[in-house]
Design an enzyme around this catalytic site. Sequence first.
Site, PDB file in Angstrom:
ATOM      1  CB  CYS A 126       0.281  44.653  -3.908  1.00  0.00           C
ATOM      2  SG  CYS A 126       1.184  43.607  -2.760  1.00  0.00           S
ATOM      3  CG  ASP A 157       0.753  49.715  -1.909  1.00  0.00           C
ATOM      4  OD1 ASP A 157       0.533  49.088  -2.965  1.00  0.00           O
ATOM      5  OD2 ASP A 157       1.882  50.202  -1.628  1.00  0.00           O
ATOM      6  CB  CYS A 196       3.341  44.073 -14.934  1.00  0.00           C
ATOM      7  SG  CYS A 196       4.322  44.974 -13.737  1.00  0.00           S
TER       8      CYS A 196
END
Length: 428
Positions: free
Chosen positions: A248, A272, A370
């Site tokens: 990704c 991606d 994240c």
Amino acid sequence: MNTRLIAARVLSRVLQDGQSLTAALDSALPTVESAKDRAFIQALCYGACRSYHRLDFILSELLDKPLKDLDVKSLALVGLYQLKYMRVKPHAAVSETVLAARKKPWAKALINALLRSYLRDQESLELKADNNHCAAVSHPDWLIRQIEQDWPQQAQNILQENNWQPPMALRVNLARVSLDHYLQQLIGLDIAAMTVDFCPSALILDKPVAVDLLPGFADGLVSVQDVAAQLAAGLLDVRAGQRVLDVCAAPGGKAAHILEHQSQTKELVAVDIDAARMLRVTDTLQRLRLSATLVVGDAANPQDWWDGRLFERILLDAPCSALGVIRRHPDIKLLRRADDIQPLQALQQSILHAVWPLLAPGGIMVYATCSILKQENEQQIAAFLAEHPDAIELPIDAPWGIAGSHGRQIMTGESAMDGFYYARISKA
Ligand SMILES: C[S@@+](CC[C@H](N)C(=O)[O-])C[C@H]1O[C@@H](n2cnc3c(N)ncnc32)[C@H](O)[C@@H]1O
């Protein structure tokens, strides 16, 4: 055009249309000529998102019934933000914001009354906000509860850190220049920065600067990247001659770092699903004079793009809730919903399952997000390990983060980093 009006329109795109703040600003700012005005609008919009839940509470205290017109509501929030947080003279903040409502006479009177009432009762309104659960920390209720549930000890700190402006961190291209040499170049330009013990490529600037003021930026000596994101390449530990899959990959920060870190990588395949974001990978690699095989494709369906050759390393920097980067994207607090998490977790799971067969025996996969939510992180990895007997977790022994039941979690703000999660898994 009135800067307050532009800021309110941007905010309204976020509130009304669910557009990201970055996208809304990207379409609004190019029409603004002066750099000073652009900076003011940006500060207003970021600030109003950061403080949205507090300002919204105060607004509700000032109104008898909720404001249905979201354009006017946005303008009221922009007005309140200036009065509470900016060094704008109150009379200028009020008059300019009222002026921005001139096309709707009823709104002009309302905004004027609201802002003047706020100035009159500021102390008691702020005290009420301090005593309100969501307003005090300026987060939505579901998110506060979720963070408290996952991290009871750290929750208060995470909520506070989410509301700070993050520092600007740089990744020095160590293949081209030493950290010390680059630091000296910055010092020569009066740009103060500090090194990070556990991350040899990282510098954290005292104050953000425009990238074109960074020495050698256009030539690829340096990139802007949070320190937490710079840990991926070291964890992946690519050896000379290995093939790497970055599954990704856009906009390409970690892919570029992997190639800077190991100049003898045999091939890096960057995948991606988003073709527009993939263009940014092309730009990044070009600037850094690096090359990779770029594939626009769905990581959950490798049969559509995989040539059948195994990879010795896989980085899966998964699409996630991004709750670890709220300080960079405060609109996440307005846009993300509690029921977004489960579909994201399912997507991460399907990508994990799909790419695992592409890893060579003895190879290493790094899973990263994240996010600070256990559902996307250690629980995700626990389920993966349970279902894949050939998957062996490699513990991460590091001077950063907290070891969980699986992987390592960086809390937002730790050593000035974004909230990030890493797990390393090898194949038997
Ligand atoms: C966290 S970002 C990656 C950041 C990137 N690794 C970097 O360091 O610059 C997640 C990326 O996953 C991509 N993505 C989401 N779903 C995907 C899918 N099914 N297949 C491939 N990529 C996907 C998004 O377009 C987004 O660019």
